[in-house]
Write a protein that holds these residues in place. Structure first.
Motif, PDB file in Angstrom:
ATOM      1  N   ASN A 329       0.477  -1.393  -0.656  1.00  0.00           N
ATOM      2  CA  ASN A 329       0.344   0.264  -0.102  1.00  0.00           C
ATOM      3  C   ASN A 329       0.844   1.274  -0.080  1.00  0.00           C
ATOM      4  N   ALA A 330       0.421   2.138  -0.714  1.00  0.00           N
ATOM      5  CA  ALA A 330       1.181   3.380  -0.727  1.00  0.00           C
ATOM      6  C   ALA A 330      -0.066   4.723  -0.900  1.00  0.00           C
ATOM      7  N   TYR A 331      -0.074   5.622   0.017  1.00  0.00           N
ATOM      8  CA  TYR A 331      -0.496   6.552   0.082  1.00  0.00           C
ATOM      9  C   TYR A 331       0.148   7.857   0.711  1.00  0.00           C
ATOM     10  N   HIS A 332      -0.487   9.053  -0.637  1.00  0.00           N
ATOM     11  CA  HIS A 332      -0.273  10.997   0.417  1.00  0.00           C
ATOM     12  C   HIS A 332      -1.783  10.962   1.084  1.00  0.00           C
ATOM     13  N   ASN A 333      -1.340  11.296   2.248  1.00  0.00           N
ATOM     14  CA  ASN A 333      -2.404  12.666   2.785  1.00  0.00           C
ATOM     15  C   ASN A 333      -1.704  13.493   3.324  1.00  0.00           C
ATOM     16  N   ARG A 334      -2.822  14.976   2.781  1.00  0.00           N
ATOM     17  CA  ARG A 334      -2.519  16.487   2.887  1.00  0.00           C
ATOM     18  C   ARG A 334      -4.199  16.734   3.222  1.00  0.00           C
ATOM     19  N   THR A 335      -3.888  17.715   4.610  1.00  0.00           N
ATOM     20  CA  THR A 335      -5.028  18.376   5.398  1.00  0.00           C
ATOM     21  C   THR A 335      -4.663  19.519   5.692  1.00  0.00           C
ATOM     22  N   ARG A 336      -5.506  20.746   4.806  1.00  0.00           N
ATOM     23  CA  ARG A 336      -4.648  22.434   5.190  1.00  0.00           C
ATOM     24  C   ARG A 336      -5.580  23.158   5.491  1.00  0.00           C
ATOM     25  N   ALA A 337      -5.631  24.063   6.781  1.00  0.00           N
ATOM     26  CA  ALA A 337      -6.674  24.762   7.027  1.00  0.00           C
ATOM     27  C   ALA A 337      -6.205  26.582   7.165  1.00  0.00           C
ATOM     28  N   GLU A 338      -7.203  27.107   6.279  1.00  0.00           N
ATOM     29  CA  GLU A 338      -6.400  28.125   6.414  1.00  0.00           C
ATOM     30  C   GLU A 338      -8.206  29.164   6.790  1.00  0.00           C
ATOM     31  N   GLN A 339      -7.203  29.878   7.862  1.00  0.00           N
ATOM     32  CA  GLN A 339      -7.780  30.468   8.553  1.00  0.00           C
ATOM     33  C   GLN A 339      -7.972  32.179   8.794  1.00  0.00           C
ATOM     34  N   THR A 340      -9.008  32.989   8.370  1.00  0.00           N
ATOM     35  CA  THR A 340      -9.102  34.375   8.405  1.00  0.00           C
ATOM     36  C   THR A 340      -9.959  34.729   9.078  1.00  0.00           C
ATOM     37  N   GLN A 341      -9.696  35.629  10.647  1.00  0.00           N
ATOM     38  CA  GLN A 341     -10.198  36.119  12.022  1.00  0.00           C
ATOM     39  C   GLN A 341     -11.087  37.090  11.502  1.00  0.00           C
ATOM     40  N   ILE A 342     -12.258  36.671  12.409  1.00  0.00           N
ATOM     41  CA  ILE A 342     -13.649  38.082  12.262  1.00  0.00           C
ATOM     42  C   ILE A 342     -14.064  38.455  13.245  1.00  0.00           C
ATOM     43  N   ALA A 343     -13.241  38.092  15.008  1.00  0.00           N
ATOM     44  CA  ALA A 343     -13.345  38.797  16.088  1.00  0.00           C
ATOM     45  C   ALA A 343     -12.043  38.717  16.615  1.00  0.00           C
ATOM     46  N   PRO A 344     -12.051  39.375  17.279  1.00  0.00           N
ATOM     47  CA  PRO A 344     -12.296  40.684  17.811  1.00  0.00           C
ATOM     48  C   PRO A 344     -12.531  41.509  16.562  1.00  0.00           C
ATOM     49  N   ALA A 345     -12.194  42.795  17.083  1.00  0.00           N
ATOM     50  CA  ALA A 345     -13.361  43.776  15.845  1.00  0.00           C
ATOM     51  C   ALA A 345     -11.455  43.975  15.667  1.00  0.00           C
ATOM     52  N   ASN A 346     -10.483  44.331  16.076  1.00  0.00           N
ATOM     53  CA  ASN A 346      -9.037  44.964  16.214  1.00  0.00           C
ATOM     54  C   ASN A 346      -8.412  43.775  15.052  1.00  0.00           C
ATOM     55  N   ALA A 347      -8.972  42.604  15.003  1.00  0.00           N
ATOM     56  CA  ALA A 347      -7.786  41.374  14.534  1.00  0.00           C
ATOM     57  C   ALA A 347      -8.744  41.436  13.342  1.00  0.00           C
ATOM     58  N   ILE A 348     -10.143  41.835  12.956  1.00  0.00           N
ATOM     59  CA  ILE A 348     -10.436  41.430  11.880  1.00  0.00           C
ATOM     60  C   ILE A 348      -9.151  41.314  10.278  1.00  0.00           C
ATOM     61  N   GLY A 349      -9.254  40.129   9.887  1.00  0.00           N
ATOM     62  CA  GLY A 349      -8.588  39.931   8.570  1.00  0.00           C
ATOM     63  C   GLY A 349      -7.445  39.758   8.523  1.00  0.00           C
ATOM     64  N   ASN A 350      -6.658  39.226  10.110  1.00  0.00           N
ATOM     65  CA  ASN A 350      -5.622  38.893  10.218  1.00  0.00           C
ATOM     66  C   ASN A 350      -5.649  36.687   9.145  1.00  0.00           C
ATOM     67  N   PHE A 351      -4.815  36.076   9.132  1.00  0.00           N
ATOM     68  CA  PHE A 351      -4.334  34.982   8.538  1.00  0.00           C
ATOM     69  C   PHE A 351      -3.851  33.927   8.534  1.00  0.00           C
ATOM     70  N   ARG A 352      -4.196  32.701   8.827  1.00  0.00           N
ATOM     71  CA  ARG A 352      -2.583  31.585   9.624  1.00  0.00           C
ATOM     72  C   ARG A 352      -3.519  30.459   8.868  1.00  0.00           C
ATOM     73  N   PHE A 353      -2.630  29.893   8.460  1.00  0.00           N
ATOM     74  CA  PHE A 353      -3.018  28.241   7.690  1.00  0.00           C
ATOM     75  C   PHE A 353      -2.324  27.055   8.476  1.00  0.00           C
ATOM     76  N   TYR A 354      -2.416  25.979   8.656  1.00  0.00           N
ATOM     77  CA  TYR A 354      -1.892  24.855   9.085  1.00  0.00           C
ATOM     78  C   TYR A 354      -1.964  23.681   8.300  1.00  0.00           C
ATOM     79  N   ASP A 355      -0.824  22.808   8.031  1.00  0.00           N
ATOM     80  CA  ASP A 355      -0.380  22.121   6.852  1.00  0.00           C
ATOM     81  C   ASP A 355      -0.025  21.501   6.864  1.00  0.00           C
ATOM     82  N   VAL A 356      -0.973  20.181   7.405  1.00  0.00           N
ATOM     83  CA  VAL A 356       0.244  18.866   7.661  1.00  0.00           C
ATOM     84  C   VAL A 356      -0.197  17.866   5.825  1.00  0.00           C
ATOM     85  N   ALA A 357       0.718  16.797   6.009  1.00  0.00           N
ATOM     86  CA  ALA A 357       1.421  16.116   4.651  1.00  0.00           C
ATOM     87  C   ALA A 357       1.959  14.762   4.769  1.00  0.00           C
TER      88      ALA A 357
END
Length: 713
Positions: A329-357
């Motif tokens: 058996n051979a395999y490849h798995n990749r999970t990528r989460a992209e998150q854009t901040q919506i609260a609190p008001a002073n941080a709206i728009g901040n971006f972060r990601f987590y990528d595991v393969a």
């Protein structure tokens, strides 16, 4: 968007209903086709052999993976194994992967409502590879940082069956699984197509009242000939936020999910089979830094997560050759989460990601021969995986991890009463990353170990088996354990990497009973039962040292001491043709037994659970109705910041669910259920739901209905 949703709902309903109605004539015509011959007929005979007397098989008769890496009926396996088959999935109508395991002894699968990922706890062990989770054989190694964040994504409508192997006896399935293995398997074309069908198409529409959402699942399969087939599936799920048992809306629990898969099976020559698969899942939801908290300053994110899994599985089992039973058996798995901040008001728009393969492979072969009045099975294999985690967030332990190993196992069967299994596994690992402390430096750690296993089983009389096992397991520190930096809740660099972490070692004693009898009270009835006791010592258990001291100490993952897990697990099925009773339960205590946290529970235990399911079959087995009772025991919360503080105990809860499954004809099915009939307000004590939340975490009363129609020819 709601207009589009309503249009999709109407179209799916019409399609499912039409398929079910127009398929009936085709089904009658197919019954008159001549008996097929050759390899296809042989395949049918094998399938029929697993359903003796045309009675429904029980879930404990399901043939699935085992601790020996040889497919075996659950009831015949000398290990703590449980399975969830398609019939059980139809009864549950699961919304999440956590729902699948609600009656599995020794297992707590939890979610926070605002996070579609699931975390699996087996006997008190979870997080960062302690439980190996696979989807069609591919490791699911994702993690992110957050209170109670899940560890994998699996859309339940993709699943044909799920199997759990509890304890380090499962270590043949790869490095790290000292808690156990959870294996999910998707359907193949042979599971979907009827014996004489060349093609088929189905449409399933599901709706539930709490959250007012629906699910559509479209499946199509085509059989080119006896040696080639393909199946595809597409799922769309759209749900609003649900309400708890008090009628309050639980915020940020709505979600949109799109998922699907393709799987093809090729048989290029006798004894050879190749399966190629691709699974894609996409989740859109809102997550928070502390689930359920009403704090206006709490961080919240729009999250878009993609999980991709690609698999290739080859088997070679020639006829009349017991020396070869080979799989690769051979395999490849990749999970990528992209998150854009919506609260609190002073941080709206901040971006972060987590990528595991994770990319990996495994190969094994079983050789069978008879000598000295003993039937011998020698199984041996190798496995390797390469994991890469990346993120710009300082609190994420980015880096690369390699795990590799091999095993040799001998099984001897003497007559009908004695079975012995002896095995040895070698594990090695290497982690590479950055220290994240100024100045940043590249760092690497590695290690290896041999882990033995011995099982002896005795069957003093037919239908009753006793077995005992000693096994060891080995878990390397994870990237998050070793290389995490940053802080929490906006604080500075409060966390420090730890390059001195030692691997965890589990040493497990287990004793069990398998009971298997037919024709006890009435002709054709079946009794199956598994009971096992276990005692596991985990040396050098790893957790974050969060003590608040003066002067303050740096927060870092550490070998906080040794842990001990012990308990009893049991499940039983009695099936009498026109009805069935399924019972399952566990009493488990897991705690730290040395170090500064000595006496503290391990990952919110004990796991005291009990379930009872009773069902009745009517209308010539076309209709099944029944009820299910669940009791979840109280949980003692871990107190890592102050080990001497008074323990916090969360109450358990009890739920009652009912179900009805009606097979209208061979091509139409209606499933109905009510979860939480008495509208109990509860919070799953295994979740990380905020203690300041204004609502409970669990769903209130929920009506579910699903209509499935199919057509084929």
């Amino acid at each position: 968007m709601r207009t589009t949703t309503n249009a999709t709902l109407m179209a799916s309903t019409a399609l499912a209903f039409a398929l079910g109605l127009c398929a009936a004539p085709l089904a009658n015509a197919q019954e008159q086709e001549p008996e097929k011959k050759g390899a296809a007929a042989k395949t049918d005979r094998i399938g029929q052999a697993t359903t003796a007397r045309n009675q429904p098989t029980t879930v404990l008769d399901l043939i699935t993976i085992s601790a020996t890496m040889i497919k075996t009926a659950v009831i015949d396996s000398m290990a703590a194994i449980s399975a969830v088959d398609q019939d059980e999935l139809d009864r549950i109508q699961p919304d999440t992967a956590a729902d699948i395991f609600r009656t599995t002894p020794g297992v707590a699968a939890s979610m926070n409502g605002d996070d579609p990922a699931t975390a699996i706890n087996i006997r008190g062990l979870e997080q960062y590879g302690r439980v190996v989770v696979t989807l069609d054989g591919a490791r699911q190694d994702y993690w992110r940082v957050g209170h109670g964040s899940g560890s994998f994504y699996v859309e339940p409508d993709l699943i044909k069956e799920a199997t759990v192997i509890r304890g380090p006896v499962s270590n043949a399935y790869g490095s790290g699984g000292i808690g156990g293995v959870v294996s999910f398997e998707t359907k193949g074309a042979g599971d979907f197509l009827k014996p004489r069908e060349h093609w088929a198409l189905s449409e399933k529409l599901g709706y539930e009242s709490n959250g007012k959402g629906f699910t559509t699942s479209t499946t199509g399969a085509y059989r080119f000939n006896e040696d080639a087939d393909i199946i595809g599936n597409l799922i769309y799920r759209d749900r609003d936020s649900y309400t708890d048992g008090n009628g309050a809306t639980v915020p940020w629990t709505g979600e949109r999910v799109t998922s699907g898969y393709l799987k093809t099976t090729l048989r290029p020559a006798d004894g050879h089979e190749l399966k190629l698969g691709a699974i894609l899942q996409r989740y859109n939801d809102v997550i928070s830094g502390s689930s359920g908290s009403p704090s206006p300053t709490l961080s919240r994110y729009n999250a878009n997560t993609t999980n991709q899994t690609y698999t290739a599985a080859y088997t070679w089992k020639p006829d009349n050759n017991d020396l070869i039973d080979f799989s690769a058996n051979a395999y490849h798995n990749r999970t990528r989460a992209e998150q854009t901040q919506i609260a609190p008001a002073n941080a709206i728009g901040n971006f972060r990601f987590y990528d595991v393969a994770t990319t990996g492979f495994n190969v094994k072969n079983s050789t069978r021969f008879d000598a000295w009045s003993i039937a011998h099975t020698l199984t041996y294999g190798l496995d390797y995986y390469f994991l890469e985690g990346s993120s710009e967030a300082a609190h994420f332990g980015a880096g690369e991890q390699q795990g590799y190993g091999g095993f040799l196992q001998w099984q001897g069967d003497y007559k009908e009463w004695l079975q012995v299994i002896a095995a040895m596994r070698y594990d090695g690992y290497e982690l590479d990353g950055e220290t994240k402390t100024a100045p940043r430096q590249e760092a690497s750690i590695s290690g290896d170990r041999w882990s033995p296993r011995l099982t002896v089983g005795v069957t003093p009389f037919e239908g009753f088996q006793l077995y005992g096992t000693y096994s060891e397991g080995y878990r390397a520190p994870g990237l998050q354990d070793v290389f995490r930096g940053g802080g929490a809740h906006g604080s500075g660099d409060a966390y420090l990497p730890n390059l001195l972490l030692q691997p965890e070692t589990a040493k497990n004693w287990e004793a069990g009973i398998n009971v298997k009898y037919d024709d006890i009270l009435t002709e054709g009835d079946r009794l199956r039962a598994k009971v096992n006791l276990f005692h596991t010592d985990v040396e050098d258990y790893i957790d974050v040292d969060l003590r608040t001291l003066t002067p303050p100490i740096p927060r870092t993952a550490a070998n906080i001491g040794d842990a001990r897990l012990k308990g009893i697990e049991a499940e039983a099925v009695y099936d009498y043709g026109w009805g069935f009773v399924n019972l399952a339960g566990a009493l488990i205590d897991a705690k730290v037994v040395s170090g500064v946290y000595s006496g503290q529970p391990l990952n919110n235990t004990p796991l005291d659970r009990f379930s009872a399911t009773i069902g009745f079959r009517m209308l010539e087995d076309q209709l099944t109705v029944g009820a299910q009772y669940l009791s979840i025991g109280e949980i003692t919360r871990t107190r890592r910041t102050n080990p001497n503080a008074k323990p916090v105990v969360d109450d358990g809860f009890e739920l009652v669910n009912v179900f009805a499954n009606w097979r209208i004809n061979d091509n139409a099915k209606l499933d109905f259920g009510v979860d939480n009939v008495f509208n109990t307000a509860y919070t799953d004590p295994q979740s990380a739901w905020s203690t300041s939340a204004l609502t409970k975490q669990g769903k209130g009363r929920t009506f579910k209905v699903a209509l499935t129609g199919r057509i084929g020819g």
